[in-house]
Scaffold this active site. Structure first.
Site, mmCIF file in Angstrom:
data_model
loop_
_atom_site.group_PDB
_atom_site.id
_atom_site.type_symbol
_atom_site.label_atom_id
_atom_site.label_comp_id
_atom_site.label_asym_id
_atom_site.label_seq_id
_atom_site.Cartn_x
_atom_site.Cartn_y
_atom_site.Cartn_z
ATOM 1 N N TYR A 1 0.751 -1.184 -0.069
ATOM 2 C CA TYR A 1 0.003 -0.043 -0.144
ATOM 3 C C TYR A 1 0.798 1.362 -0.120
ATOM 4 C CZ TYR A 1 -4.444 -2.591 0.446
ATOM 5 O OH TYR A 1 -5.443 -3.567 0.317
ATOM 6 N N ASP B 1 -14.311 -16.976 3.135
ATOM 7 C CA ASP B 1 -14.438 -15.491 2.629
ATOM 8 C C ASP B 1 -13.804 -15.231 1.500
ATOM 9 O OD1 ASP B 1 -11.889 -15.532 3.856
ATOM 10 O OD2 ASP B 1 -12.429 -13.577 5.052
ATOM 11 N N GLU C 1 -4.757 0.399 5.172
ATOM 12 C CA GLU C 1 -5.989 0.540 4.479
ATOM 13 C C GLU C 1 -6.568 2.024 3.990
ATOM 14 O OE1 GLU C 1 -7.985 -3.902 4.319
ATOM 15 O OE2 GLU C 1 -8.945 -2.292 5.478
#
Length: 210
Positions: A46, A85, A146
């Site tokens: 990120y 998931d 995030e």
């Protein structure tokens, strides 16, 4: 119960893990959760996507393969339903978004070898939420790495997911999760449970939440 292997998918912040936990509890199912926190490259990705995209995606693919293979090939006499998931194909979809063309071609060669050994889910539950809702959920869960994900990145992932599902005609319970609150509103969970009681042809079958 018609489905023994169910996968919940959606964009970052769509509510996949919350719904997976609730379904697993309801059905007393085995649960497979993405172990994103174990990826040592994720926070670095990120910060510097160009440098760390390839190792972050390669690590995820190896971990997902090991996790799903171990779980699905180990029978449990007391739990005959497995709920995950993530879809293993997620590896390829994220790589397509994150990697430059030459690296993606190399990555796809590894993926094609591994993918042949994977078991496909009996049905996919896809949570589709607008970017604004995704960003609200991302802020709420407060994972530091995030917090600066741009809208354009989430939109690109969204388009990649929905395009893949439609092109491959996957048997999908496609849920408009614009107002989803599976924890706080029992009616929302009931929509999913009722949907899982039905049989479907291949393709997308759309549901909205009250």
């Amino acid at each position: 119960m018609k489905y023994h292997f169910i996968t919940v998918e959606g964009n970052i912040g769509a509510g996949k893990t919350t719904l997976t936990h609730l379904l697993a509890k309801h059905f007393n199912a085995r649960i497979v959760l993405e172990e994103f926190a174990d990826n040592p490259f994720l926070a670095k990705f990120y910060e510097n996507p160009q440098q760390y995209a390839f190792p972050v995606e390669l690590f995820f693919m190896a971990e997902r393969y090991k996790q799903l293979k171990d779980m699905l090939h180990t029978k449990d006499l007391f739990q005959n339903i497995t709920i995950s998931d993530y879809l293993f194909t997620k590896c390829l979809l994220f790589a397509k978004v994150n990697l430059p063309e030459e690296e993606f071609r190399l990555y796809q060669k590894f993926y094609d070898i591994i993918h042949q050994q994977m078991t496909l889910p009996d049905i996919l539950i896809y949570l589709h939420a607008p970017i604004k809702k995704l960003q609200e959920n991302i802020k709420k869960r407060n994972r530091s790495y995030e917090q600066s994900i741009p809208d354009a990145y989430l939109f690109h992932l969204q388009e990649t997911y929905t395009s893949y599902i439609k092109q491959h005609n996957i048997k999908t319970i496609f849920i408009d999760a614009s107002n989803a609150d599976f924890l706080g509103n029992p009616k929302h969970l009931r929509v999913v449970l009722d949907a899982l009681e039905k049989d479907y042809d291949s393709g997308q079958h759309y549901f909205t939440l009250p």
